[in-house]
Design an enzyme around this catalytic site. Structure first.
Site, PDB file in Angstrom:
ATOM      1  N   GLN A 264      49.877   2.214  48.350  1.00  0.00           N
ATOM      2  CA  GLN A 264      49.925   3.349  49.272  1.00  0.00           C
ATOM      3  C   GLN A 264      51.379   3.714  49.598  1.00  0.00           C
ATOM      4  OE1 GLN A 264      47.262   5.155  50.212  1.00  0.00           O
ATOM      5  NE2 GLN A 264      48.601   6.544  51.318  1.00  0.00           N
TER       6      GLN A 264
ATOM      7  N   LYS B 169      39.495   5.296  51.254  1.00  0.00           N
ATOM      8  CA  LYS B 169      39.363   4.876  49.851  1.00  0.00           C
ATOM      9  C   LYS B 169      38.376   3.724  49.752  1.00  0.00           C
ATOM     10  CE  LYS B 169      43.899   6.515  48.611  1.00  0.00           C
ATOM     11  NZ  LYS B 169      45.326   6.265  48.761  1.00  0.00           N
TER      12      LYS B 169
ATOM     13  N   ASP C  99      46.481   6.010  40.227  1.00  0.00           N
ATOM     14  CA  ASP C  99      47.146   7.109  40.944  1.00  0.00           C
ATOM     15  C   ASP C  99      47.864   8.042  39.962  1.00  0.00           C
ATOM     16  OD1 ASP C  99      47.021   7.547  43.677  1.00  0.00           O
ATOM     17  OD2 ASP C  99      48.352   5.886  44.168  1.00  0.00           O
TER      18      ASP C  99
HETATM   19  N1  GUN Z   1      50.395   8.801  50.011  1.00  0.00           N
HETATM   20  C1  GUN Z   1      49.967  10.088  50.157  1.00  0.00           C
HETATM   21  N2  GUN Z   1      49.158  10.440  49.133  1.00  0.00           N
HETATM   22  C2  GUN Z   1      49.059   9.362  48.336  1.00  0.00           C
HETATM   23  C3  GUN Z   1      48.363   9.117  47.114  1.00  0.00           C
HETATM   24  O1  GUN Z   1      47.650   9.957  46.558  1.00  0.00           O
HETATM   25  N3  GUN Z   1      48.518   7.869  46.593  1.00  0.00           N
HETATM   26  C4  GUN Z   1      49.304   6.911  47.174  1.00  0.00           C
HETATM   27  N4  GUN Z   1      49.395   5.720  46.580  1.00  0.00           N
HETATM   28  N5  GUN Z   1      49.967   7.119  48.301  1.00  0.00           N
HETATM   29  C5  GUN Z   1      49.841   8.335  48.868  1.00  0.00           C
END
Ligand code: GUN
Length: 294
Positions: free
Chosen positions: A97, A53, A120
């Site tokens: 996350q 990211k 998200d």
């Molecule tokens: N863990 C696995 N996929 C994601 C996601 O798209 N966003 C977040 N914040 N955590 C994750």
């Protein structure tokens, strides 16, 4: 012969479009959009996601920051960090996350994120608006899947789409998005999960099969209708001594036997994953424009 839904190439194309837009903004004297990420602990997969990211943010000209917190961080400390990010006007969007350590209540944490910065699309506010078909931040992976189908011109209207897995992050929202009355949707959707009876009978009916069950190579050739479009959301690391880093990445679909049956299929890696990150960037740009009234 099957064709690949190449997420890596599509993501590069969209990142290029975002980078152009960001360049335009900064040339006009505006600051760059800023995406922040919070990571608690040192889970390998989570650290890889967050690093990707950060890398992608820089590639498109965003400012990026990562808040790294220890595995023993208390729920209260995490909530305080979220409060700080909610109120920092230099940050347009942020993600926490997942998964979080067991001693932290995940939903309580998600509920604390300001819907305006929830890039998200995980907060009840954004999920609610998505279900109502209102403007919102759409969850990144489902949005990425829809983008991939759209960019490849995959016909969806009236098709039977079978989604395997009902997580809040992928299965449930993607089932909703693909069933709504919009372009690149309008599917008849069946949502399957761990209690589904006769799963194979149902997956065999799928024109479009979206697999987000979190089990390595769960979908085998006997479960797939010839000519189907198969989207594999799974990401699993398995030990592989022949690889430099000691592992390789596999999905929820047994590609060696399923791919030859498909009309279109997402590879793993390089399928859905890169589009998830691109969707996050798109949502961050949207948050930026909203807060700058653009
Ligand atoms: N863990 C696995 N996929 C994601 C996601 O798209 N966003 C977040 N914040 N955590 C994750």
């Amino acid at each position: 012969m099957y064709q690949l839904l190449d997420g890596k190439a599509t993501a590069l194309q969209i990142k290029d479009e975002i980078a152009n837009e960001v360049r335009h903004l900064t040339e006009q004297g505006h600051r760059a959009p800023h995406l922040a990420a919070v990571i608690v602990g040192t889970d390998g997969a989570s650290m890889t996601y967050v690093a990707n990211k950060e890398k992608s943010s820089h590639e498109v000209g965003f400012t990026s920051s990562v808040y790294r917190m220890s595995e023993t961080t208390s729920e209260q400390q995490l909530l305080e960090t979220i409060e700080f990010l909610n109120n920092d006007s230099d940050i347009d969007g942020f993600i926490v996350q997942l998964p979080l350590p067991k001693h932290i209540n995940e939903q309580k944490v998600v509920n604390a994120i300001s819907p305006k910065k929830d890039v998200d699309g995980f907060t009840p506010y954004n999920i609610g608006r998505m279900v109502l078909g209102e403007d919102c931040f759409t969850p990144a992976t489902p949005m990425g899947i829809c983008t991939l189908l759209e960019r490849y011109g995959i016909e969806t209207e009236g098709k039977h789409c079978v989604v395997v897995g009902r997580s809040n992050i992928v299965g449930t929202p993607v089932a909703n998005l693909l069933s709504r009355n919009k372009k690149s949707a309008n599917c008849t959707v069946t949502l399957c999960h761990s209690r589904t009876r006769n799963l194979k009978e149902i997956t065999l009916q799928a024109d479009i099969l979206v697999v987000a069950i979190g089990k390595p190579e769960f979908i085998t050739a006997d479960m797939v209708k010839p000519g189907a479009v198969v989207v594999d959301v799974g990401i699993h690391r398995v030990p592989d001594a022949s690889k430099k880093n000691g592992y390789r990445v596999i999905g929820d679909v047994k590609h060696s036997e399923v791919d030859p049956l498909c009309s279109w299929v997402t590879p793993v890696p390089g399928g859905v994953g890169p589009l998830t990150i691109v969707s996050l960037l798109e949502n961050t740009l949207k948050a930026y424009k909203r807060s700058h009234q653009m």
